[in-house]
Design a protein around this motif. Structure first.
Motif, PDB file in Angstrom:
ATOM      1  N   ASP A  95      -1.148  20.556  -7.379  1.00 59.54           N
ATOM      2  CA  ASP A  95      -2.089  19.903  -6.836  1.00 59.54           C
ATOM      3  C   ASP A  95      -1.604  18.385  -6.484  1.00 59.54           C
ATOM      4  N   GLU A  96      -0.271  18.296  -6.237  1.00 60.19           N
ATOM      5  CA  GLU A  96       0.233  17.282  -5.906  1.00 60.19           C
ATOM      6  C   GLU A  96       1.071  16.982  -4.854  1.00 60.19           C
ATOM      7  N   CYS A  97       1.038  15.687  -4.281  1.00 59.94           N
ATOM      8  CA  CYS A  97       2.010  15.772  -3.077  1.00 59.94           C
ATOM      9  C   CYS A  97       2.821  14.331  -3.179  1.00 59.94           C
ATOM     10  N   LEU A  98       3.924  14.321  -3.582  1.00 59.62           N
ATOM     11  CA  LEU A  98       4.634  13.052  -3.711  1.00 59.62           C
ATOM     12  C   LEU A  98       5.714  12.911  -2.453  1.00 59.62           C
ATOM     13  N   ILE A  99       5.911  11.628  -2.034  1.00 54.76           N
ATOM     14  CA  ILE A  99       6.729  11.229  -0.981  1.00 54.76           C
ATOM     15  C   ILE A  99       8.050  10.572  -1.658  1.00 54.76           C
ATOM     16  N   PRO A 100       8.950  10.344  -1.360  1.00 59.53           N
ATOM     17  CA  PRO A 100      10.125   9.708  -1.690  1.00 59.53           C
ATOM     18  C   PRO A 100       9.966   8.344  -1.619  1.00 59.53           C
ATOM     19  N   ALA A 155      -6.305  11.001  -7.098  1.00 55.93           N
ATOM     20  CA  ALA A 155      -5.786   9.801  -7.538  1.00 55.93           C
ATOM     21  C   ALA A 155      -4.253   9.443  -6.560  1.00 55.93           C
ATOM     22  N   LEU A 156      -4.099   8.216  -6.239  1.00 59.25           N
ATOM     23  CA  LEU A 156      -3.082   7.894  -5.639  1.00 59.25           C
ATOM     24  C   LEU A 156      -2.238   6.610  -6.276  1.00 59.25           C
ATOM     25  N   GLN A 157      -1.067   7.123  -6.455  1.00 57.49           N
ATOM     26  CA  GLN A 157      -0.161   6.262  -7.065  1.00 57.49           C
ATOM     27  C   GLN A 157       0.557   5.263  -6.181  1.00 57.49           C
ATOM     28  N   MET A 158       0.261   3.923  -6.333  1.00 58.84           N
ATOM     29  CA  MET A 158       0.784   3.223  -5.217  1.00 58.84           C
ATOM     30  C   MET A 158       1.502   2.163  -6.231  1.00 58.84           C
ATOM     31  N   HIS A 159       2.004   2.329  -7.396  1.00 57.20           N
ATOM     32  CA  HIS A 159       2.866   1.233  -8.236  1.00 57.20           C
ATOM     33  C   HIS A 159       4.256   1.912  -8.437  1.00 57.20           C
ATOM     34  N   GLY A 160       4.987   1.437  -7.593  1.00 53.18           N
ATOM     35  CA  GLY A 160       6.508   1.603  -7.777  1.00 53.18           C
ATOM     36  C   GLY A 160       6.985   3.127  -7.360  1.00 53.18           C
ATOM     37  N   ASN A 161       7.970   3.692  -8.052  1.00 52.89           N
ATOM     38  CA  ASN A 161       8.651   4.680  -7.440  1.00 52.89           C
ATOM     39  C   ASN A 161       8.171   5.785  -8.135  1.00 52.89           C
ATOM     40  N   THR A 177      14.759   1.040   1.034  1.00 56.68           N
ATOM     41  CA  THR A 177      14.955  -0.063   1.848  1.00 56.68           C
ATOM     42  C   THR A 177      13.592  -0.348   2.559  1.00 56.68           C
ATOM     43  N   GLY A 178      13.439  -1.444   3.097  1.00 61.12           N
ATOM     44  CA  GLY A 178      12.216  -1.898   4.104  1.00 61.12           C
ATOM     45  C   GLY A 178      11.353  -2.931   3.312  1.00 61.12           C
ATOM     46  N   ALA A 179      10.630  -3.553   4.112  1.00 65.64           N
ATOM     47  CA  ALA A 179       9.562  -4.514   3.591  1.00 65.64           C
ATOM     48  C   ALA A 179       8.570  -3.645   2.794  1.00 65.64           C
ATOM     49  N   GLU A 180       7.883  -4.554   1.684  1.00 65.32           N
ATOM     50  CA  GLU A 180       7.021  -3.705   1.098  1.00 65.32           C
ATOM     51  C   GLU A 180       5.603  -3.165   1.607  1.00 65.32           C
ATOM     52  N   PRO A 181       5.135  -4.255   2.500  1.00 64.26           N
ATOM     53  CA  PRO A 181       3.961  -3.432   3.273  1.00 64.26           C
ATOM     54  C   PRO A 181       4.115  -2.262   4.094  1.00 64.26           C
ATOM     55  N   LEU A 182       5.391  -2.182   4.730  1.00 62.00           N
ATOM     56  CA  LEU A 182       5.793  -1.019   5.675  1.00 62.00           C
ATOM     57  C   LEU A 182       6.218   0.269   4.514  1.00 62.00           C
ATOM     58  N   ARG A 183       6.728  -0.132   3.183  1.00 60.51           N
ATOM     59  CA  ARG A 183       6.964   0.956   2.479  1.00 60.51           C
ATOM     60  C   ARG A 183       5.525   1.625   2.074  1.00 60.51           C
ATOM     61  N   LEU A 184       4.586   0.860   1.743  1.00 61.89           N
ATOM     62  CA  LEU A 184       3.030   1.301   1.258  1.00 61.89           C
ATOM     63  C   LEU A 184       2.270   1.878   2.388  1.00 61.89           C
ATOM     64  N   LEU A 185       2.446   1.253   3.589  1.00 62.16           N
ATOM     65  CA  LEU A 185       1.841   2.003   4.596  1.00 62.16           C
ATOM     66  C   LEU A 185       2.628   3.509   4.941  1.00 62.16           C
ATOM     67  N   ALA A 186       3.901   3.422   4.881  1.00 61.17           N
ATOM     68  CA  ALA A 186       4.400   4.693   5.157  1.00 61.17           C
ATOM     69  C   ALA A 186       3.804   5.817   4.131  1.00 61.17           C
ATOM     70  N   LEU A 187       3.737   5.339   2.904  1.00 63.88           N
ATOM     71  CA  LEU A 187       2.839   6.455   1.914  1.00 63.88           C
ATOM     72  C   LEU A 187       1.502   6.694   2.508  1.00 63.88           C
ATOM     73  N   ALA A 188       0.789   5.661   2.897  1.00 66.42           N
ATOM     74  CA  ALA A 188      -0.620   6.144   3.466  1.00 66.42           C
ATOM     75  C   ALA A 188      -0.560   7.007   4.517  1.00 66.42           C
ATOM     76  N   THR A 189       0.182   6.835   5.558  1.00 68.23           N
ATOM     77  CA  THR A 189       0.684   7.656   6.689  1.00 68.23           C
ATOM     78  C   THR A 189       1.088   8.904   6.299  1.00 68.23           C
ATOM     79  N   GLY A 190       1.935   9.045   5.273  1.00 72.88           N
ATOM     80  CA  GLY A 190       2.777  10.224   4.991  1.00 72.88           C
ATOM     81  C   GLY A 190       1.650  11.166   4.348  1.00 72.88           C
ATOM     82  N   LEU A 191       0.562  10.531   3.817  1.00 69.95           N
ATOM     83  CA  LEU A 191      -0.498  11.493   3.036  1.00 69.95           C
ATOM     84  C   LEU A 191      -1.568  11.697   4.281  1.00 69.95           C
ATOM     85  N   GLY A 192      -1.514  11.391   5.453  1.00 65.03           N
ATOM     86  CA  GLY A 192      -2.332  11.762   6.508  1.00 65.03           C
ATOM     87  C   GLY A 192      -3.207  10.777   6.880  1.00 65.03           C
ATOM     88  N   ALA A 193      -3.019   9.449   6.368  1.00 64.80           N
ATOM     89  CA  ALA A 193      -3.958   8.257   6.985  1.00 64.80           C
ATOM     90  C   ALA A 193      -3.595   7.870   8.362  1.00 64.80           C
TER      91      ALA A 193
END
Length: 336
Positions: A136-141, A103-109, A145-161
């Protein structure tokens, strides 16, 4: 804690994945770069999206990245929709019965949304957050700051994408084109001969004054010789009608009869869009349609389109910068 590296994602290529992002159109379009990255990392995974009921059409439009849509019944902490209390028990029971692998949480902080996602009962969880709730959890701070698409993309790449670019997308379908032609809106419009003006927004307090939109529209119609097309949802038809009444040169009022997809098809033929900070600004970014976006409430650094050459954003909470909007529009119309 699961080491969510690229190899971990690849090992779970055949996993069942559920993503939680229960937000409105603009917020969902900002997530497309992250969804694209996740699909690149897990091309054979079955990916489900839990979102607001309207977003079933979003999931259908982005079938490349989403295999299934599940409607979210709401939460008291989320203002986007009233909670459908009668549906809550069956919703969470059904989610736990699915036994998703991830499960991936992409809804805010994550302050409230992590508890929602944990209740899905997936074997592993990733997303934004400060403190993992289990091994069994991996959370990224959450980036502050930053544009919303870049914040979410940072989440995906931080998880290995892999990063597959920050550009937005809005695929226009044959159905969108057929709906646009059937509406009759194009009857008097040639591609590249008109400017779209979208005076509405989900919140009335985010709307630039109707008189300002009308004045800008007249400047472009009379001095630049362009047709003006007013766009909006059915609920915004009274607002576009008010703008039309205030104009000296009659526009084409396309509010109401067009679906979101047909409106995007209409916008794809336009020279320019002028709008409030709302979902259509992200459609314009996805279509690479030049735009002037007027902000009055939201964080402009977070929600402005990434390409500042094609998309000119300005802050005007009191409706005082009509001349600046006209100047920016003219500059964009002259771009090669």
């Amino acid at each position: 804690m699961i080491p969510m590296t690229s190899s971990w994602l690849h090992r779970h290529d055949k996993a069942t994945v559920v993503i939680f992002r229960a937000l409105q159109l603009g917020d969902m379009l900002c997530a497309v770069p992250a969804l694209r990255a996740l699909r690149a990392a897990m091309p054979r995974a079955r990916i489900s999206l839990v979102g607001l009921p309207w977003a079933e059409q979003f999931a259908c439009r982005f079938r490349r990245y989403i295999d299934e849509f599940i409607a979210f019944p709401g939460h008291a902490a989320f203002p986007e929709q009233p909670v459908r209390l009668a549906q809550l028990h069956d919703f969470y029971a059904g989610m736990r019965a699915r036994r998703f692998d991830l499960a991936l949480q992409m809804h805010g902080n994550g302050q409230y949304s992590n508890a929602v996602v944990r209740a899905f009962g997936a074997r592993a969880m990733g997303g934004f957050g400060a403190v993992a709730g289990g091994t069994d959890e991996c959370l990224i701070p959450f980036p502050e700051t930053g544009a919303e698409p870049l914040r979410l993309l940072a989440l995906a790449t931080g998880l290995g994408a892999p990063a597959c670019g920050p550009q937005l997308e809005f695929p226009i379908t044959g159905e969108d084109e057929r709906a646009l032609h059937a509406s009759g809106v194009l009857r008097t419009l040639a591609p590249g001969s008109y400017v779209c003006i979208h005076p509405g927004a989900r919140s009335a307090d985010k709307c630039w004054p109707a008189a300002r939109f009308a004045a800008v529209a007249d400047q472009l119609a009379i001095r630049a010789g362009l047709d003006i097309v007013l766009t909006g949802s059915p609920a915004e038809a009274p607002l576009t009608a008010a703008v039309a009444r205030l104009m000296r040169r009659a526009p084409v009022d396309a509010a109401g009869p067009l679906s979101i997809g047909a409106m995007a098809a209409l916008m794809s033929r336009a020279r320019l869009l002028i709008c409030n900070d709302t979902g259509v600004s992200h459609i314009a970014a996805a279509l690479r349609l030049r735009s002037v976006v007027i902000f009055s409430k939201a964080d402009m650094r977070r929600w402005a389109p990434l390409d500042q050459q094609l998309h000119r954003c300005l802050w005007d909470p009191f409706g005082e910068r009509e001349n600046t909007v006209v100047d920016q529009a003219r500059a964009l119309l002259m771009l090669r």
